[in-house]
Design a protein around this motif. Sequence first.
Motif, short mmCIF file in Angstrom:
data_model
loop_
_atom_site.label_atom_id
_atom_site.label_comp_id
_atom_site.label_asym_id
_atom_site.label_seq_id
_atom_site.Cartn_x
_atom_site.Cartn_y
_atom_site.Cartn_z
N THR A 76 6.85 15.97 -5.03
CA THR A 76 6.12 14.74 -5.15
C THR A 76 6.33 13.76 -3.84
OG1 THR A 76 6.05 14.77 -7.65
CG2 THR A 76 5.37 12.68 -6.60
N LEU A 77 7.72 13.78 -3.62
CA LEU A 77 7.94 13.04 -2.19
C LEU A 77 7.38 13.63 -1.17
CD1 LEU A 77 11.86 12.26 -3.11
CD2 LEU A 77 9.95 10.84 -2.88
N LEU A 78 7.45 15.04 -1.08
CA LEU A 78 6.84 15.52 -0.01
C LEU A 78 5.34 15.27 -0.01
CD1 LEU A 78 7.12 17.67 2.32
CD2 LEU A 78 6.83 19.61 1.04
N LEU A 79 4.59 15.51 -1.08
CA LEU A 79 3.19 15.14 -0.83
C LEU A 79 2.92 13.95 -0.25
CD1 LEU A 79 2.03 17.06 -4.00
CD2 LEU A 79 1.36 17.68 -2.00
N SER A 80 3.91 13.08 -0.91
CA SER A 80 3.65 11.55 -0.53
C SER A 80 3.69 11.28 1.12
CB SER A 80 4.34 10.79 -1.35
OG SER A 80 4.08 10.51 -2.70
N GLY A 81 4.85 12.10 1.51
CA GLY A 81 5.14 12.16 2.96
C GLY A 81 4.16 12.61 3.72
N LEU A 82 3.40 13.76 3.16
CA LEU A 82 2.26 14.26 3.90
C LEU A 82 1.05 13.37 3.89
CD1 LEU A 82 2.60 18.11 2.89
CD2 LEU A 82 2.68 17.28 5.16
N GLN A 83 0.70 12.92 2.71
CA GLN A 83 -0.50 12.05 2.55
C GLN A 83 -0.23 10.79 3.39
OE1 GLN A 83 -1.34 11.12 -1.43
NE2 GLN A 83 -2.79 9.42 -0.77
N LEU A 84 1.19 10.37 3.70
CA LEU A 84 1.08 8.94 4.32
C LEU A 84 0.88 9.31 5.81
CD1 LEU A 84 2.32 6.07 3.86
CD2 LEU A 84 4.47 6.85 4.44
N THR A 85 1.55 10.45 6.36
CA THR A 85 1.42 10.63 7.75
C THR A 85 0.10 11.10 8.18
OG1 THR A 85 2.61 12.70 7.42
CG2 THR A 85 3.99 10.87 7.80
N THR A 86 -0.27 12.46 7.29
CA THR A 86 -1.63 12.93 8.20
C THR A 86 -2.77 12.84 7.42
OG1 THR A 86 -1.24 14.86 6.46
CG2 THR A 86 -0.01 14.77 8.63
N GLY A 87 -2.62 11.79 6.28
CA GLY A 87 -4.02 11.55 5.44
C GLY A 87 -4.28 12.67 4.52
N TRP A 88 -3.46 14.02 4.51
CA TRP A 88 -3.88 14.85 3.55
C TRP A 88 -2.65 15.22 2.77
CZ3 TRP A 88 -1.90 19.68 2.80
CH2 TRP A 88 -2.67 20.65 1.87
N PRO A 89 -2.95 15.68 1.49
CA PRO A 89 -4.34 15.87 0.69
C PRO A 89 -4.37 14.35 0.09
CG PRO A 89 -2.44 16.43 -0.55
CD PRO A 89 -1.73 16.15 0.62
N GLN A 90 -5.84 14.02 -0.22
CA GLN A 90 -6.12 12.73 -0.60
C GLN A 90 -5.96 12.70 -2.33
OE1 GLN A 90 -7.17 10.21 0.65
NE2 GLN A 90 -7.23 10.97 2.98
N LEU A 91 -4.87 12.07 -2.62
CA LEU A 91 -4.37 12.21 -3.95
C LEU A 91 -4.37 10.87 -4.50
CD1 LEU A 91 -1.61 14.70 -3.71
CD2 LEU A 91 -3.68 15.25 -4.52
N GLY A 92 -5.15 9.82 -3.89
CA GLY A 92 -4.96 8.64 -4.58
C GLY A 92 -3.62 7.81 -4.11
N PRO A 93 -3.26 6.78 -4.81
CA PRO A 93 -2.12 6.06 -4.80
C PRO A 93 -0.95 6.70 -4.98
CG PRO A 93 -3.84 4.68 -6.04
CD PRO A 93 -4.20 5.86 -6.06
#
Length: 375
Positions: free
Chosen positions: A188-205
Motif C-alpha cells: 500500500t505504501l509503495l502504491l501510494s508512493g508511485l501514485q504520488l510521484t508518477t500519477g500511476w496507478p490512479q487509485l483515488g485518495p
Amino acid sequence: MSSLIPGFIAWPLTVCVAVFAVGRFLLFRDRIVDRLINRLYAWSAAAMLLYRFASMSGASGPVSALALALGCVVMATTYLYAIGCVRLSDIVPDTLRGRLRRCSLVALISTVAVLIAGARASSEGRPVDMSLAWDGIVIAIAVGAPAAINTAVFVRMVVREYRADDRTAAERVVGAGMILSMMFVWGTLLLSGLQLTTGWPQLGPHMPRAELAFTVGVVVNGIAPAFPLSMAFMRAVGLDREGRVCRRLDPLWRDLTAAVPEIVMHPAVDTGAPRDPATRVFRMTVEIRDALMHLAPYMPAGQRPLVESGGNPEDYAKRIAHAARARMTGIAPMYSTVASQSPIGGGDFHTDLEKLLDLAQAWRNLPTVLQARRA
C-alpha cells in the motif's frame, strides 16, 4: 474521509480490538513484551476509533480526527519497533526506554505535522491526503517514513522467529499471516508512493487505503496475542480443565482443611497474583490426601481406604464426614496412630485425582454438610 471498510465490519473490529486491549491490560502485564503489546493494542484501538469518527458524515472535526488517527498509527508502529527490538536482542530496560522515548517523540512530531498540514489543506479547500502540495508531502513523510522503518524491524523479528526449529505448525501459520499482512502494508505504501510521484496507478485518495492497510495489519497481527489472551481468560474465570477440577474439588477441600487446618500449605510469600490452576490442583490434591490421613484415626478400626471398600465413594464420604465432625467437636480419636496407607489406595497422581473427583462428587451429594461449609 471516505472509507473502504463498511461500518458494519469496521465497528465490530474496533470493539474487538478495544476488548482485547482491556483484556491484555488486566491479564498480561508482567513481562516487558506484554506491556509493549498492551500499548500496541491500545494505540491501535484508538486509531481505529478515530478513523471511524473521521469517516462519519456530520462528525465534528473530521480533519482533527483523521490527523489524530494517523498519529495513533505512527505510535502503534512505534511499539511494533519496540517489540522487534526486544525479541531481536537482549536489550536492557534503560536502553529500551530511551529508544521508546525517541520513537514516541517522532510520533508526536508526526502527529503535530499532520495536524498543521491538515489544517492548511482544509483552509485551502483540499482534502487531508498525500499530494504534491507541501501539506500533502508533509503528511506522506510524517506517516509513511516511521511506519516503513518500524514495520521493517518488526518483520525482521517475525522472520527470525518463524525460522526457529521448535515452532509448531500453528505458530508458523500465524507467523506467515503476520508477514503477509506487513507485506500488504508495504504494498500500500509503495502504491501510494508511485501514485504520488508518477500519477500511476490512479487509485483515488490515499487515506482510505491507509486505513484499510492498517486495519488488516491490526486484525491479522492480533491473532497471535489473542491465543494467550483467550487461554488466560479461560483460566481467570475457571473454564479451563484445571479450573474445572478445582471447582469440583473445592467443597471437599474446604471442609477437610477446616477440619484439619494444620495441613494447609501457605505460600512463603504472597504476591497477590492469581495462582496457577495446575499448581492449585496439585496443592488441593496433596492437602486432601493429608487431611484424610489425619482423619483416619477418627474412623472405626475396621473401616478401610476407598480402594479397599469396594470402590464405593458414597460410603467413604459418609465415614469421612463422621470423622471430620468428631475431630472438629473435640472427640478423641479411636486409635492413636495415623494410617500409613494412602487413604485412597495409592497409585499415580492422575489415578488418585480421578478417585478424589469421585469422592468430591459423593461429598456434594451428602444429605448433611459440615458446619465448616456454612461458616
